[in-house]
Design a protein around this motif. Structure first.
Motif, PDB file in Angstrom:
ATOM      1  N   VAL A   1       0.843  -1.200   0.000  1.00 50.28           N
ATOM      2  CA  VAL A   1       0.000   0.000   0.000  1.00 50.28           C
ATOM      3  C   VAL A   1       0.877   1.247   0.000  1.00 50.28           C
ATOM      4  O   VAL A   1       0.631   2.191  -0.758  1.00 50.28           O
ATOM      5  N   ALA A   2       1.899   1.262   0.830  1.00 50.34           N
ATOM      6  CA  ALA A   2       2.796   2.424   0.880  1.00 50.34           C
ATOM      7  C   ALA A   2       3.483   2.636  -0.463  1.00 50.34           C
ATOM      8  O   ALA A   2       3.628   3.772  -0.924  1.00 50.34           O
ATOM      9  N   LEU A   3       3.869   1.556  -1.120  1.00 45.32           N
ATOM     10  CA  LEU A   3       4.501   1.671  -2.438  1.00 45.32           C
ATOM     11  C   LEU A   3       3.525   2.181  -3.488  1.00 45.32           C
ATOM     12  O   LEU A   3       3.901   2.962  -4.369  1.00 45.32           O
ATOM     13  N   LEU A   4       2.277   1.760  -3.406  1.00 46.47           N
ATOM     14  CA  LEU A   4       1.263   2.289  -4.329  1.00 46.47           C
ATOM     15  C   LEU A   4       1.076   3.788  -4.130  1.00 46.47           C
ATOM     16  O   LEU A   4       0.929   4.543  -5.098  1.00 46.47           O
ATOM     17  N   VAL A   5       1.100   4.234  -2.901  1.00 48.25           N
ATOM     18  CA  VAL A   5       0.964   5.665  -2.614  1.00 48.25           C
ATOM     19  C   VAL A   5       2.178   6.429  -3.145  1.00 48.25           C
ATOM     20  O   VAL A   5       2.037   7.517  -3.712  1.00 48.25           O
ATOM     21  N   VAL A   6       3.372   5.859  -3.003  1.00 47.79           N
ATOM     22  CA  VAL A   6       4.570   6.484  -3.569  1.00 47.79           C
ATOM     23  C   VAL A   6       4.439   6.576  -5.087  1.00 47.79           C
ATOM     24  O   VAL A   6       4.772   7.610  -5.686  1.00 47.79           O
ATOM     25  N   LEU A   7       3.946   5.528  -5.731  1.00 44.22           N
ATOM     26  CA  LEU A   7       3.745   5.541  -7.175  1.00 44.22           C
ATOM     27  C   LEU A   7       2.786   6.658  -7.580  1.00 44.22           C
ATOM     28  O   LEU A   7       3.028   7.384  -8.549  1.00 44.22           O
ATOM     29  N   GLU A   8       1.695   6.808  -6.839  1.00 42.20           N
ATOM     30  CA  GLU A   8       0.744   7.883  -7.135  1.00 42.20           C
ATOM     31  C   GLU A   8       1.403   9.253  -6.997  1.00 42.20           C
ATOM     32  O   GLU A   8       1.173  10.144  -7.816  1.00 42.20           O
ATOM     33  N   ALA A   9       2.235   9.412  -5.984  1.00 44.11           N
ATOM     34  CA  ALA A   9       2.941  10.685  -5.791  1.00 44.11           C
ATOM     35  C   ALA A   9       3.903  10.953  -6.952  1.00 44.11           C
ATOM     36  O   ALA A   9       3.975  12.086  -7.458  1.00 44.11           O
TER      37      ALA A   9
ATOM     38  N   ALA B   1       0.229  22.791 -11.770  1.00 41.96           N
ATOM     39  CA  ALA B   1       1.510  22.126 -11.505  1.00 41.96           C
ATOM     40  C   ALA B   1       1.889  22.260 -10.034  1.00 41.96           C
ATOM     41  O   ALA B   1       2.346  21.292  -9.412  1.00 41.96           O
ATOM     42  N   ALA B   2       1.690  23.444  -9.475  1.00 40.07           N
ATOM     43  CA  ALA B   2       2.015  23.658  -8.068  1.00 40.07           C
ATOM     44  C   ALA B   2       1.138  22.792  -7.163  1.00 40.07           C
ATOM     45  O   ALA B   2       1.624  22.199  -6.188  1.00 40.07           O
ATOM     46  N   MET B   3      -0.151  22.707  -7.481  1.00 33.04           N
ATOM     47  CA  MET B   3      -1.055  21.867  -6.684  1.00 33.04           C
ATOM     48  C   MET B   3      -0.654  20.398  -6.777  1.00 33.04           C
ATOM     49  O   MET B   3      -0.688  19.678  -5.777  1.00 33.04           O
ATOM     50  N   ALA B   4      -0.287  19.955  -7.970  1.00 29.58           N
ATOM     51  CA  ALA B   4       0.134  18.565  -8.134  1.00 29.58           C
ATOM     52  C   ALA B   4       1.366  18.277  -7.274  1.00 29.58           C
ATOM     53  O   ALA B   4       1.454  17.220  -6.639  1.00 29.58           O
ATOM     54  N   LEU B   5       2.298  19.216  -7.225  1.00 32.25           N
ATOM     55  CA  LEU B   5       3.495  19.025  -6.405  1.00 32.25           C
ATOM     56  C   LEU B   5       3.155  19.025  -4.915  1.00 32.25           C
ATOM     57  O   LEU B   5       3.730  18.239  -4.147  1.00 32.25           O
ATOM     58  N   LEU B   6       2.223  19.873  -4.500  1.00 34.42           N
ATOM     59  CA  LEU B   6       1.802  19.880  -3.098  1.00 34.42           C
ATOM     60  C   LEU B   6       1.123  18.565  -2.715  1.00 34.42           C
ATOM     61  O   LEU B   6       1.401  17.999  -1.649  1.00 34.42           O
ATOM     62  N   PHE B   7       0.241  18.080  -3.581  1.00 34.15           N
ATOM     63  CA  PHE B   7      -0.419  16.801  -3.304  1.00 34.15           C
ATOM     64  C   PHE B   7       0.589  15.661  -3.294  1.00 34.15           C
ATOM     65  O   PHE B   7       0.487  14.733  -2.486  1.00 34.15           O
ATOM     66  N   ALA B   8       1.560  15.711  -4.201  1.00 36.37           N
ATOM     67  CA  ALA B   8       2.600  14.675  -4.227  1.00 36.37           C
ATOM     68  C   ALA B   8       3.386  14.674  -2.923  1.00 36.37           C
ATOM     69  O   ALA B   8       3.665  13.609  -2.362  1.00 36.37           O
ATOM     70  N   ALA B   9       3.721  15.871  -2.436  1.00 34.80           N
ATOM     71  CA  ALA B   9       4.452  15.953  -1.166  1.00 34.80           C
ATOM     72  C   ALA B   9       3.616  15.378  -0.026  1.00 34.80           C
ATOM     73  O   ALA B   9       4.128  14.650   0.837  1.00 34.80           O
ATOM     74  N   GLY B  10       2.320  15.680  -0.025  1.00 34.65           N
ATOM     75  CA  GLY B  10       1.441  15.129   1.002  1.00 34.65           C
ATOM     76  C   GLY B  10       1.338  13.619   0.923  1.00 34.65           C
ATOM     77  O   GLY B  10       1.355  12.924   1.947  1.00 34.65           O
ATOM     78  N   LEU B  11       1.246  13.097  -0.297  1.00 35.59           N
ATOM     79  CA  LEU B  11       1.176  11.642  -0.457  1.00 35.59           C
ATOM     80  C   LEU B  11       2.474  10.970  -0.018  1.00 35.59           C
ATOM     81  O   LEU B  11       2.448   9.891   0.594  1.00 35.59           O
ATOM     82  N   LEU B  12       3.597  11.591  -0.317  1.00 34.63           N
ATOM     83  CA  LEU B  12       4.869  11.020   0.132  1.00 34.63           C
ATOM     84  C   LEU B  12       4.963  11.020   1.653  1.00 34.63           C
ATOM     85  O   LEU B  12       5.461  10.052   2.249  1.00 34.63           O
ATOM     86  N   LEU B  13       4.469  12.065   2.272  1.00 36.55           N
ATOM     87  CA  LEU B  13       4.437  12.113   3.736  1.00 36.55           C
ATOM     88  C   LEU B  13       3.541  10.997   4.281  1.00 36.55           C
ATOM     89  O   LEU B  13       3.896  10.322   5.249  1.00 36.55           O
ATOM     90  N   CYS B  14       2.401  10.790   3.640  1.00 31.38           N
ATOM     91  CA  CYS B  14       1.495   9.720   4.071  1.00 31.38           C
ATOM     92  C   CYS B  14       2.113   8.340   3.844  1.00 31.38           C
ATOM     93  O   CYS B  14       1.951   7.437   4.675  1.00 31.38           O
ATOM     94  N   ALA B  15       2.812   8.164   2.727  1.00 32.13           N
ATOM     95  CA  ALA B  15       3.477   6.884   2.466  1.00 32.13           C
ATOM     96  C   ALA B  15       4.524   6.599   3.541  1.00 32.13           C
ATOM     97  O   ALA B  15       4.653   5.463   4.006  1.00 32.13           O
TER      98      ALA B  15
END
Length: 125
Positions: free
Chosen positions: A10-18, A49-63
């Motif tokens: 699950v954590a790896l899937l979240v990293v992939l999404e990020a 693009a900025a929002m995508a990067l913010l969401f990616a950072a949040g997903l990486l934190l969650c992963a």
């Protein structure tokens, strides 16, 4: 308690999404840099693009939280998967079923993984 293999998946899937969000942001910025005169709305593209990067950072934190078996990480990941499904499901009706599968399948797999008894037990403190 040790981390169950399902939680690692699950954590790896979240990293992939990020990482896919980062790729989308790079693609958006590349389009702006390559041909700014063709951009319909450069400000909106930069904001996207900025929002995508913010969401990616949040997903990486969650992963990372999931990797560490933190209970707080499950809720935002569930919300993100539901949002992905809300985007992916209409793609089937729009005739781009492959986009619906590409967006929806990881979301479904992640949601199922998050609610497996071993994952719930590992992230409950």
């Amino acid at each position: 308690m040790s981390r169950p293999p399902a939680l690692t998946v699950v954590a790896l899937l979240v990293v992939l999404e990020a990482l896919l969000l980062v790729a989308a942001a790079v693609y958006e910025v590349w389009g702006l840099v390559r041909a700014p005169e063709e951009a319909f709305d450069p400000v909106a593209a930069a904001a996207l693009a900025a929002m995508a990067l913010l969401f990616a950072a949040g997903l990486l934190l969650c992963a990372r939280g999931l990797r560490d078996c933190a209970s707080w990480a499950r809720s935002p990941v569930v919300v993100w998967q539901v949002l992905q499904l809300a985007v992916g499901i209409p793609a089937f009706g729009a005739g781009v079923w492959w986009a619906g599968v590409a967006i929806g399948l990881p979301a479904v797999l992640t949601l199922v993984g998050l609610f497996l008894p071993s994952v719930v037990a590992a992230t409950r403190r």
